[in-house]
Design an enzyme around this catalytic site. Structure first.
Site, PDB file in Angstrom:
ATOM      1  CG  HIS A 172      -2.213  -1.183   1.256  1.00  0.00           C
ATOM      2  ND1 HIS A 172      -3.400  -0.068   0.666  1.00  0.00           N
ATOM      3  CD2 HIS A 172      -2.280  -2.094   0.255  1.00  0.00           C
ATOM      4  CE1 HIS A 172      -4.224  -1.346   0.774  1.00  0.00           C
ATOM      5  NE2 HIS A 172      -3.394  -2.324   0.752  1.00  0.00           N
ATOM      6  CG  ASP A 173       5.378   2.783   1.443  1.00  0.00           C
ATOM      7  OD1 ASP A 173       4.474   4.562   1.372  1.00  0.00           O
ATOM      8  OD2 ASP A 173       6.049   2.937   1.164  1.00  0.00           O
TER       9      ASP A 173
ATOM     10  CB  SER B 138       3.527   8.830   1.322  1.00  0.00           C
ATOM     11  OG  SER B 138       3.151   7.730  -0.073  1.00  0.00           O
TER      12      SER B 138
ATOM     13  CG  HIS C 178      -2.883 -12.455  -1.670  1.00  0.00           C
ATOM     14  ND1 HIS C 178      -4.274 -12.101  -2.398  1.00  0.00           N
ATOM     15  CD2 HIS C 178      -2.802 -11.175  -0.712  1.00  0.00           C
ATOM     16  CE1 HIS C 178      -4.235 -10.705  -2.314  1.00  0.00           C
ATOM     17  NE2 HIS C 178      -3.796 -10.250  -1.682  1.00  0.00           N
TER      18      HIS C 178
ATOM     19  CG  ASP D  88       2.758 -22.142   1.736  1.00  0.00           C
ATOM     20  OD1 ASP D  88       2.361 -21.842   1.158  1.00  0.00           O
ATOM     21  OD2 ASP D  88       3.027 -23.049   2.952  1.00  0.00           O
TER      22      ASP D  88
END
Length: 338
Positions: A79-80, A89, A202, A264
């Site tokens: 997200h940065d 930020s 994820h 993994d």
């Protein structure tokens, strides 16, 4: 996912400031080697030789206490870097900052970055940027959960601009189509292969029910039913039990239902079984442009790790600020001029 959770984090003894001080003065100093424009390996070898060790130990300690920390740090980095580049930020607090946007209010892991910054300011004041701390912390988070060891260059400086209005146009939404994701990744200098590879993040982390609620439909009696055919029905039923229609907004589930705290290639195996938590996950196997790559990573973890090392390096160098651009913040949550 919970039943295969590992206790892979041993609880190390917390190192004292005195130990850090000894390491600071006796650490071997190496010459920086250039990489990726104005970033370089060993950037802090003379100015703060123990910088990476201090960050690593902070992440290790936090992860030992809370195994969800690595996933939080990795998400924080994404997200940065996708908004304003990798310039920290997203760490800035205040009305109208990136952090205040609804898409970012569920972000976490800020306290880990702040803890590392506090240690670094004690031993190397005004030297190590929050942007570098975040990039290195996310790198270490992957390694501590069983992922590959990735060397990344440093020398990032912290940005002074953080606007909530820049978040939505630059962040992947979990309901995105393949075309929408591809367009955004290309705009960041990332390829289709990077998209498949970095989606592998994820394999760790947790998600709020609202992030995938569009895959279900609520009937007049308040019961959820599956409306997304790309999701395995048995897995969908598990999700609906954990996230009923009246679930609290804070309710979360593991991204990976099998090895939730291990980095993994299980994420890709899940996609083959139609167990991708988000619609943006499922489309990777459902699209001919990326399905073969998903199958390859599902069969070969080494191949995934090798590709991750390359794609993660590219991610951490998006839009970096170096030299006289930006600043070295004293506090990660605010600019030096307040």
């Amino acid at each position: 996912m919970e039943k295969k959770t590992t206790g892979s984090f041993s609880r190390p003894k917390v190192l004292s400031y005195y130990y850090y001080l000894i390491l600071f003065f006796f650490c071997i100093i190496i010459s920086p080697s250039p990489c990726c424009g104005d970033l370089s390996f060993g950037f802090y070898s003379a100015s703060c030789p123990s910088a990476e060790f201090m960050i690593r130990n902070t992440v290790r300690t936090a992860s030992s206490r809370d195994p969800t920390v690595p996933g939080k740090l990795l998400r924080l980095l994404f997200h940065d870097c996708f908004v304003e580049g990798c310039d920290a930020s997203v760490l800035l607090q205040g009305n109208g900052t990136e952090r205040s946007d609804p898409a970012n209010t569920s972000l976490d892991g800020f306290s880990v970055i702040d803890s590392a910054k506090k240690v670094l300011e004690f031993f190397c004041p005004e030297t190590v940027s929050c942007a570098d701390i975040l990039a290195l912390a996310a790198r270490d988070a992957v390694e501590f959960t069983g992922g590959p060891v990735v060397e990344i260059p440093t020398g990032r400086r912290d940005g002074k601009v953080s606007s909530a209005s820049n978040v939505r146009p630059n962040i992947i939404d979990t309901s995105f189509t393949m075309d929408e994701m591809t367009k955004l990744f290309i705009s960041k200098g990332l390829s289709l292969d990077d998209l498949v590879t970095l989606s592998g993040a994820h394999t760790i982390g947790r998600a709020h029910c609202g992030a995938f609620s569009d895959r279900f439909q609520e009937d007049p009696k308040g019961k959820l039913t599956l409306i997304d055919a790309s999701l395995d029905s048995a897995y969908a039923n598990e999700l609906m039990k954990k996230c009923p229609a009246n679930a609290q907004p804070s309710t979360t589930v593991n991204n990976d239902p099998e090895t939730s705290f291990v980095f993994d290639n299980q994420y890709y195996k899940n996609l083959l079984k139609k167990k991708g938590l988000f619609q943006s996950d499922s489309v990777l196997f459902g699209d001919t442009r990326t399905s073969k790559r998903v199958e390859s990573f599902a069969k070969n973890q080494f191949s995934f790790f090798e590709s991750w090392s390359q794609s993660f390096l590219k991610l951490t160098t998006i839009g970096v600020k170096t030299n006289e651009v930006g600043e070295i913040r004293a506090l990660c949550s605010s600019t030096n001029d307040g």
